[in-house]
Each structure stands twice: as structure tokens, then as C-alpha cells.
Write a protein that holds these residues in place. Structure first.
Motif, PDB file in Angstrom:
ATOM      1  N   VAL A   1       0.862  -1.183   0.000  1.00  0.00           N
ATOM      2  CA  VAL A   1       0.000   0.000   0.000  1.00  0.00           C
ATOM      3  C   VAL A   1       0.900   1.235   0.000  1.00  0.00           C
ATOM      4  O   VAL A   1       1.729   1.400   0.896  1.00  0.00           O
ATOM      5  N   VAL A   2       0.734   2.077  -1.010  1.00  0.00           N
ATOM      6  CA  VAL A   2       1.566   3.268  -1.170  1.00  0.00           C
ATOM      7  C   VAL A   2       0.708   4.519  -1.005  1.00  0.00           C
ATOM      8  O   VAL A   2      -0.353   4.640  -1.622  1.00  0.00           O
ATOM      9  N   PHE A   3       1.182   5.448  -0.175  1.00  0.00           N
ATOM     10  CA  PHE A   3       0.439   6.673   0.129  1.00  0.00           C
ATOM     11  C   PHE A   3       1.091   7.878  -0.553  1.00  0.00           C
ATOM     12  O   PHE A   3       2.305   8.072  -0.449  1.00  0.00           O
ATOM     13  N   LEU A   4       0.264   8.709  -1.207  1.00  0.00           N
ATOM     14  CA  LEU A   4       0.723   9.941  -1.839  1.00  0.00           C
ATOM     15  C   LEU A   4      -0.033  11.128  -1.247  1.00  0.00           C
ATOM     16  O   LEU A   4      -1.264  11.126  -1.226  1.00  0.00           O
ATOM     17  N   HIS A   5       0.689  12.134  -0.790  1.00  0.00           N
ATOM     18  CA  HIS A   5       0.062  13.289  -0.144  1.00  0.00           C
ATOM     19  C   HIS A   5      -0.365  14.339  -1.168  1.00  0.00           C
ATOM     20  O   HIS A   5      -0.167  14.181  -2.380  1.00  0.00           O
TER      21      HIS A   5
ATOM     22  N   ALA B   1       3.768  13.473   6.217  1.00  0.00           N
ATOM     23  CA  ALA B   1       3.166  13.608   7.553  1.00  0.00           C
ATOM     24  C   ALA B   1       1.648  13.576   7.487  1.00  0.00           C
ATOM     25  O   ALA B   1       0.975  13.237   8.470  1.00  0.00           O
ATOM     26  N   THR B   2       1.090  13.900   6.316  1.00  0.00           N
ATOM     27  CA  THR B   2      -0.354  13.793   6.091  1.00  0.00           C
ATOM     28  C   THR B   2      -0.870  12.423   6.490  1.00  0.00           C
ATOM     29  O   THR B   2      -1.969  12.287   7.023  1.00  0.00           O
ATOM     30  N   TRP B   3      -0.041  11.400   6.247  1.00  0.00           N
ATOM     31  CA  TRP B   3      -0.478  10.016   6.410  1.00  0.00           C
ATOM     32  C   TRP B   3      -0.011   9.376   7.716  1.00  0.00           C
ATOM     33  O   TRP B   3      -0.252   8.188   7.927  1.00  0.00           O
ATOM     34  N   ARG B   4       0.666  10.113   8.571  1.00  0.00           N
ATOM     35  CA  ARG B   4       1.286   9.499   9.748  1.00  0.00           C
ATOM     36  C   ARG B   4       0.267   8.764  10.625  1.00  0.00           C
ATOM     37  O   ARG B   4       0.485   7.608  11.009  1.00  0.00           O
ATOM     38  N   THR B   5      -0.845   9.414  10.947  1.00  0.00           N
ATOM     39  CA  THR B   5      -1.856   8.768  11.796  1.00  0.00           C
ATOM     40  C   THR B   5      -2.463   7.561  11.102  1.00  0.00           C
ATOM     41  O   THR B   5      -2.642   6.497  11.715  1.00  0.00           O
ATOM     42  N   THR B   6      -2.778   7.698   9.815  1.00  0.00           N
ATOM     43  CA  THR B   6      -3.338   6.582   9.046  1.00  0.00           C
ATOM     44  C   THR B   6      -2.357   5.425   8.983  1.00  0.00           C
ATOM     45  O   THR B   6      -2.728   4.255   9.178  1.00  0.00           O
ATOM     46  N   PHE B   7      -1.097   5.749   8.702  1.00  0.00           N
ATOM     47  CA  PHE B   7      -0.040   4.737   8.634  1.00  0.00           C
ATOM     48  C   PHE B   7       0.046   3.973   9.954  1.00  0.00           C
ATOM     49  O   PHE B   7       0.088   2.740   9.971  1.00  0.00           O
TER      50      PHE B   7
ATOM     51  N   ARG C   1      -2.165  24.619  11.194  1.00  0.00           N
ATOM     52  CA  ARG C   1      -2.370  24.087  12.542  1.00  0.00           C
ATOM     53  C   ARG C   1      -3.442  23.000  12.574  1.00  0.00           C
ATOM     54  O   ARG C   1      -3.429  22.138  13.444  1.00  0.00           O
ATOM     55  N   PHE C   2      -4.388  23.077  11.647  1.00  0.00           N
ATOM     56  CA  PHE C   2      -5.456  22.079  11.662  1.00  0.00           C
ATOM     57  C   PHE C   2      -5.608  21.369  10.312  1.00  0.00           C
ATOM     58  O   PHE C   2      -6.657  20.829  10.006  1.00  0.00           O
ATOM     59  N   SER C   3      -4.555  21.368   9.510  1.00  0.00           N
ATOM     60  CA  SER C   3      -4.607  20.657   8.233  1.00  0.00           C
ATOM     61  C   SER C   3      -3.215  20.170   7.851  1.00  0.00           C
ATOM     62  O   SER C   3      -2.226  20.482   8.514  1.00  0.00           O
ATOM     63  N   SER C   4      -3.136  19.406   6.763  1.00  0.00           N
ATOM     64  CA  SER C   4      -1.855  18.891   6.270  1.00  0.00           C
ATOM     65  C   SER C   4      -1.105  19.936   5.458  1.00  0.00           C
ATOM     66  O   SER C   4       0.051  19.739   5.098  1.00  0.00           O
ATOM     67  N   PHE C   5      -1.752  21.044   5.173  1.00  0.00           N
ATOM     68  CA  PHE C   5      -1.171  22.127   4.380  1.00  0.00           C
ATOM     69  C   PHE C   5       0.036  22.728   5.101  1.00  0.00           C
ATOM     70  O   PHE C   5      -0.006  22.996   6.293  1.00  0.00           O
TER      71      PHE C   5
END
Length: 286
Positions: free
Chosen positions: A38-42, A49-55, A185-189
Motif C-alpha cells: 500500500v503506497v500513500f501519496l500526499h 506527515a499527512t499520512w502518519r496517523t493513518t499509517f 495548525r489544523f490541516s496537512s497544508f
């Protein structure tokens, strides 16, 4: 290293010497002999870091013990190559993704999961470039899908202008940095990328690409679109239209949440990955 020297050095290494551009792998649970990769693309102006919690959630799940999870930083963001001579278009991203997957020595089925711009890159890769891997599913979270120019209506034109103005706004308005810091502060941006060449070119060549809708209608890989009810950056009507247009391969799901990876979206991702494992296990038995 001064930017001009860096650009010259990377141009020589990658363009003149034709060395493959690869994406930097940030998280990798390094499962040996995986049954699924499974490969994640932000998305744009973000990192892995967008995917850290999901990972972490997927990595802790005992049902996914035989699943290898990998996240990449996209070109121009995070720890991957940043160079002004790159076009940051479909070809650049496809080549880099393909080279990166080859480096992983993929010999099992693959699932690509993209968020926002990463969804558009994953879809384009699946349609025109995924020839060396066994791509079995796409999970596309919050894809900012705009209609093709001949089908575009007023809302799409307004969205296009809004997206296109972000880079100009960042470079011309003193308050842009402050706003970006608040948003991140509240997004992956990540506001530090908004003034970069990678942001400007990726916005124009990927997010505002008029071919994106057609790409979604040409998908021939089982695809799940996951949309947040309160997402201000994605037009739900376009996603539903694309799923209806390509109903054999594309499924649309809407959950509670906004543009980023909400709890509801993570739950759907986990469900889809588990379902894929079951499907691939049945194929092995047959």
C-alpha cells in the motif's frame, strides 16, 4: 548550497546523466514477503506527515500484518527532489513514482492511496503508466476534480480561479504567511511551500489540468473515491458525475469530514484495504 548551484548540479545528474528521479520514502514498515503493498501519496503543499496517523493505525492492525505500507514525499515537497528545472507535471510525477516503485522491488499486488493532488497523480499513473506493477486498487481521498473545459460550468470556473490565485496571493499579500501558519495548525497544508516553484507548477499542471476528469472516466482499476461532507476544496457533483460515468470501476463514498484525513476517511481506507486482502486471497486460492 546556493540555489543556482543546486539546480545546475541536479540538472546534470538527472537530465544530462539520465539518472532516475526517485521520491523519498519516509515511512516504511518493511514487511518481508508482503501479500500486498500500500503506497500513500500526499497533496500539494504537504508531506508524508499527512499520512502518519493513518499509517500508524493500519500498521497496528493485526489483520494487516502481511501488508507493506510505504509513504512517499512528492517532488518539490518534504525530503524529495526540489528543483526549478522540473516541470512538476504528470510526466515528472509518473516517472518518479514508477522509478520509486521499481526500487521497492514490487512483486505483490499494489494499492495506491492518494490525498488531494496525490489522488490526481495516482489516477493518472493508473491510466497511463502502471505497466510494471500489479495495481489492484485505487483509494482516492478528496480529489479536487474539475470538469474538462468543454463541460465546465460556472462553479468549476470559480473554483479554477480560486485555486489559481493561491500562488499569486502568497507572493503579493504580506498576510499570506500568517494565514498559512494558521491553516496548517489544523490541516496537512504547509505554508512554507506556497511560494515555491513546485507549488506554482503543480497547481497549474496537476490540479488545474483540464484532462483530470477524462482520466477518471478512463480508469480500468477498481477505484474508491472518498469525499468529506464539508470539504470546501472539492466539488462533490464532479466526483459523483465521474463515478456515474465510469460506474464499472469507480465507486463514490461520502463521509463526515472536511478536506483532510478525518476519522471517517481513515475508517473507510482501513475497510477498503482489508477488502482488497480478502479479494487477493480468493484469487490465490483459485
Amino acid at each position: 548550497m546556493p540555489r543556482i548551484i543546486y539546480n545546475a548540479a541536479t540538472w546534470i545528474w538527472y537530465r544530462l546523466l539520465r539518472m532516475p528521479v526517485r521520491l523519498k520514502s519516509i515511512y516504511d514498515n518493511q514487511v518481508r514477503r508482503p501479500k500486498l503493498l500500500v503506497v500513500f501519496l500526499h497533496g500539494i503543499s504537504a508531506t508524508s506527515a499527512t499520512w502518519r496517523t493513518t499509517f500508524d493505525e493500519l500498521n497496528r492492525n493485526p489483520e494487516l500484518a502481511d501488508v507493506r505500507l510505504v509513504t512517499f514525499d512528492l517532488l518539490g515537497f518534504g525530503k524529495s527532489l526540489k528543483a526549478s528545472w522540473l516541470d512538476y507535471d504528470e510526466l515528472d510525477y509518473n516517472r518518479a513514482l514508477d522509478s520509486s516503485l521499481r526500487k521497492l522491488r514490487v512483486d505483490c499486488p499494489v494499492v495506491l492511496i492518494g490525498h488531494s493532488m496525490g489522488s490526481l497523480i495516482a489516477a493518472d499513473y493508473a491510466v497511463g503508466y502502471a505497466k510494471t506493477i500489479d495495481l489492484v486498487k485505487l483509494i482516492l481521498v478528496s480529489p479536487p476534480l474539475l470538469m474538462s473545459s468543454e463541460l465546465a460550468k460556472l462553479p468549476d470556473r470559480l473554483y479554477t480561479k480560486s485555486y489559481a490565485s493561491l500562488h499569486k496571493f502568497a507572493n503579493e499579500e504580506p498576510a499570506a504567511d500568517v494565514i498559512a501558519k494558521i491553516v496548517q495548525r489544523f490541516s496537512s497544508f504547509r505554508g512554507k511551500y506556497i511560494k515555491t516553484v513546485a507549488f506554482e507548477k503543480s497547481m497549474n499542471n496537476i490540479i488545474l489540468n483540464s484532462k483530470n476528469y477524462q482520466t477518471f472516466t478512463r480508469l480500468r482499476v477498481p477505484t474508491v473515491i472518498i469525499h468529506g461532507h464539508f470539504d470546501p476544496l472539492v466539488m462533490k457533483s464532479n466526483l459523483k458525475r465521474a463515478a456515474l460515468h465510469n460506474s464499472t470501476y469507480v465507486k463514490y463514498i461520502s463521509v463526515m469530514g472536511h478536506h483532510d484525513i478525518s476519522i471517517g476517511k481513515r475508517a473507510k481506507i482501513l475497510k477498503e484495504v482489508k477488502q482488497t486482502i480478502k479479494e487477493e486471497s480468493r484469487h490465490e486460492v483459485i
